[in-house]
Scaffold this motif. Sequence first.
Motif, mmCIF file in Angstrom:
data_model
loop_
_atom_site.group_PDB
_atom_site.id
_atom_site.type_symbol
_atom_site.label_atom_id
_atom_site.label_comp_id
_atom_site.label_asym_id
_atom_site.label_seq_id
_atom_site.Cartn_x
_atom_site.Cartn_y
_atom_site.Cartn_z
ATOM 1 N N ASN A 111 0.818 -1.222 0.000
ATOM 2 C CA ASN A 111 0.000 0.000 0.000
ATOM 3 C C ASN A 111 0.845 1.263 0.000
ATOM 4 O OD1 ASN A 111 -2.494 -1.365 -0.106
ATOM 5 N ND2 ASN A 111 -2.344 -1.770 2.081
ATOM 6 N N ALA A 112 2.045 1.177 -0.599
ATOM 7 C CA ALA A 112 2.901 2.356 -0.727
ATOM 8 C C ALA A 112 2.189 3.378 -1.614
ATOM 9 C CB ALA A 112 4.250 1.967 -1.326
ATOM 10 N N CYS A 121 0.106 1.022 5.363
ATOM 11 C CA CYS A 121 0.755 1.837 4.340
ATOM 12 C C CYS A 121 2.226 1.980 4.714
ATOM 13 C CB CYS A 121 0.095 3.212 4.252
ATOM 14 S SG CYS A 121 0.874 4.323 3.070
ATOM 15 N N THR A 122 3.104 1.770 3.755
ATOM 16 C CA THR A 122 4.543 1.863 4.019
ATOM 17 C C THR A 122 5.156 3.160 3.497
ATOM 18 O OG1 THR A 122 4.980 0.595 2.012
ATOM 19 C CG2 THR A 122 4.870 -0.632 4.095
ATOM 20 N N GLY A 123 4.339 4.191 3.330
ATOM 21 C CA GLY A 123 4.854 5.487 2.888
ATOM 22 C C GLY A 123 4.833 5.608 1.373
ATOM 23 N N GLY A 138 2.703 6.646 5.785
ATOM 24 C CA GLY A 138 1.568 5.860 6.286
ATOM 25 C C GLY A 138 1.337 6.120 7.762
ATOM 26 N N PHE A 139 2.435 6.263 8.523
ATOM 27 C CA PHE A 139 2.304 6.633 9.932
ATOM 28 C C PHE A 139 1.749 8.042 10.037
ATOM 29 C CE2 PHE A 139 3.843 8.687 13.760
ATOM 30 C CZ PHE A 139 3.344 7.827 14.729
ATOM 31 N N GLY A 140 2.210 8.928 9.148
ATOM 32 C CA GLY A 140 1.719 10.302 9.149
ATOM 33 C C GLY A 140 0.222 10.364 8.935
ATOM 34 N N ILE A 141 -0.255 9.604 7.967
ATOM 35 C CA ILE A 141 -1.695 9.570 7.689
ATOM 36 C C ILE A 141 -2.454 9.062 8.912
ATOM 37 C CG2 ILE A 141 -3.473 8.384 6.345
ATOM 38 C CD1 ILE A 141 -1.500 8.433 3.977
ATOM 39 N N SER A 142 -1.984 7.968 9.488
ATOM 40 C CA SER A 142 -2.701 7.387 10.625
ATOM 41 C C SER A 142 -2.642 8.285 11.857
ATOM 42 C CB SER A 142 -2.163 5.994 10.947
ATOM 43 O OG SER A 142 -0.828 6.059 11.379
ATOM 44 N N SER A 143 -1.527 8.982 12.053
ATOM 45 C CA SER A 143 -1.404 9.808 13.256
ATOM 46 C C SER A 143 -2.272 11.061 13.200
ATOM 47 C CB SER A 143 0.057 10.193 13.495
ATOM 48 O OG SER A 143 0.501 11.070 12.490
ATOM 49 N N LEU A 144 -2.698 11.459 12.011
ATOM 50 C CA LEU A 144 -3.571 12.617 11.884
ATOM 51 C C LEU A 144 -5.039 12.239 12.033
ATOM 52 C CD1 LEU A 144 -1.733 14.500 9.040
ATOM 53 C CD2 LEU A 144 -1.973 15.222 11.414
ATOM 54 N N HIS A 183 5.031 -2.024 14.998
ATOM 55 C CA HIS A 183 4.778 -1.882 13.564
ATOM 56 C C HIS A 183 4.626 -0.424 13.144
ATOM 57 C CE1 HIS A 183 4.354 -6.133 12.597
ATOM 58 N NE2 HIS A 183 3.831 -6.238 13.805
ATOM 59 N N LEU A 184 4.662 0.512 14.087
ATOM 60 C CA LEU A 184 4.532 1.927 13.753
ATOM 61 C C LEU A 184 5.918 2.545 13.641
ATOM 62 C CD1 LEU A 184 1.673 2.974 16.175
ATOM 63 C CD2 LEU A 184 1.491 2.422 13.751
ATOM 64 N N HIS A 185 6.144 3.278 12.566
ATOM 65 C CA HIS A 185 7.429 3.932 12.344
ATOM 66 C C HIS A 185 7.153 5.394 12.026
ATOM 67 C CE1 HIS A 185 9.374 0.016 12.253
ATOM 68 N NE2 HIS A 185 8.304 -0.381 11.598
ATOM 69 N N THR A 186 7.829 6.305 12.714
ATOM 70 C CA THR A 186 7.520 7.723 12.601
ATOM 71 C C THR A 186 7.936 8.311 11.259
ATOM 72 O OG1 THR A 186 9.602 8.309 13.605
ATOM 73 C CG2 THR A 186 7.694 8.092 15.073
ATOM 74 N N CYS A 187 7.436 9.494 11.009
ATOM 75 C CA CYS A 187 7.666 10.181 9.751
ATOM 76 C C CYS A 187 8.095 11.610 10.038
ATOM 77 C CB CYS A 187 6.374 10.165 8.932
ATOM 78 S SG CYS A 187 6.456 11.118 7.434
ATOM 79 N N CYS A 188 9.289 11.992 9.607
ATOM 80 C CA CYS A 188 9.797 13.332 9.912
ATOM 81 C C CYS A 188 9.045 14.410 9.146
ATOM 82 C CB CYS A 188 11.283 13.414 9.615
ATOM 83 S SG CYS A 188 11.691 13.130 7.887
ATOM 84 N N SER A 189 8.316 14.073 8.092
ATOM 85 C CA SER A 189 7.627 15.094 7.299
ATOM 86 C C SER A 189 6.468 15.737 8.050
ATOM 87 C CB SER A 189 7.122 14.499 5.991
ATOM 88 O OG SER A 189 6.146 13.518 6.245
ATOM 89 N N LEU A 190 6.098 15.203 9.195
ATOM 90 C CA LEU A 190 4.976 15.753 9.957
ATOM 91 C C LEU A 190 5.399 16.867 10.901
ATOM 92 C CD1 LEU A 190 3.022 12.532 10.836
ATOM 93 C CD2 LEU A 190 2.445 14.252 9.147
ATOM 94 N N THR A 191 6.673 17.168 10.990
ATOM 95 C CA THR A 191 7.117 18.165 11.959
ATOM 96 C C THR A 191 6.535 19.543 11.694
ATOM 97 O OG1 THR A 191 9.117 18.537 10.660
ATOM 98 C CG2 THR A 191 9.272 16.958 12.480
#
Length: 169
Positions: free
Chosen positions: A50-51, A86-88, A138-144, A156-164
């Motif tokens: 699901n990239a 989703c893997t980004g 994918g983490f960014g989408i889910s965290s919002l 299984h959750l890996h952070t995303c620096c683009s959300l800063t």
Amino acid sequence: PTLSLSLAVALLPPMASHSSPPPSSSEVLLSFSHGRKVATLTLNRPSRANALTPVMLTSIIHHLTTLKDDSAVRVLVLTGNGKYFCTGMDLGGSNQAEMRAKMADGGVADEALQLYESLKSFPKPVIARLNGSAMGGGFGISSLSTCFSLAYSLPHLHTCCSLTHLLPH
């Protein structure tokens, strides 16, 4: 213990009512259940974990824009098809040439930020039904989302620096 809304909706049976394909893509599926009260967006690229592709970003943004004004829809569920949420962004495979071109002009970043902003400002509850790993974007989408519904453990959750950019200053 109290049963939260995220868990309650996650326990609903799979969406079986009518669905409509997104504009020019079957990579993001829209379905409705419970008399159109629950809309589900399913990331539908299980062979690529699901990239996300640029077409998927555009499709999700289109659906969010349409669903925010749909008075029948009361809640949005985001999920993935297969064993990954989703893997980004998809940076490999047949998507590589398109991604290089979009990355060179900043288009992918702009679309990703537009998607994050659309989710952040979505006027209805958004539930991330994580069916597997959520990495990068994918983490960014889910965290919002308004709330998470985890089907797997937190490793299984890996952070995303683009959300800063969304953090308070």
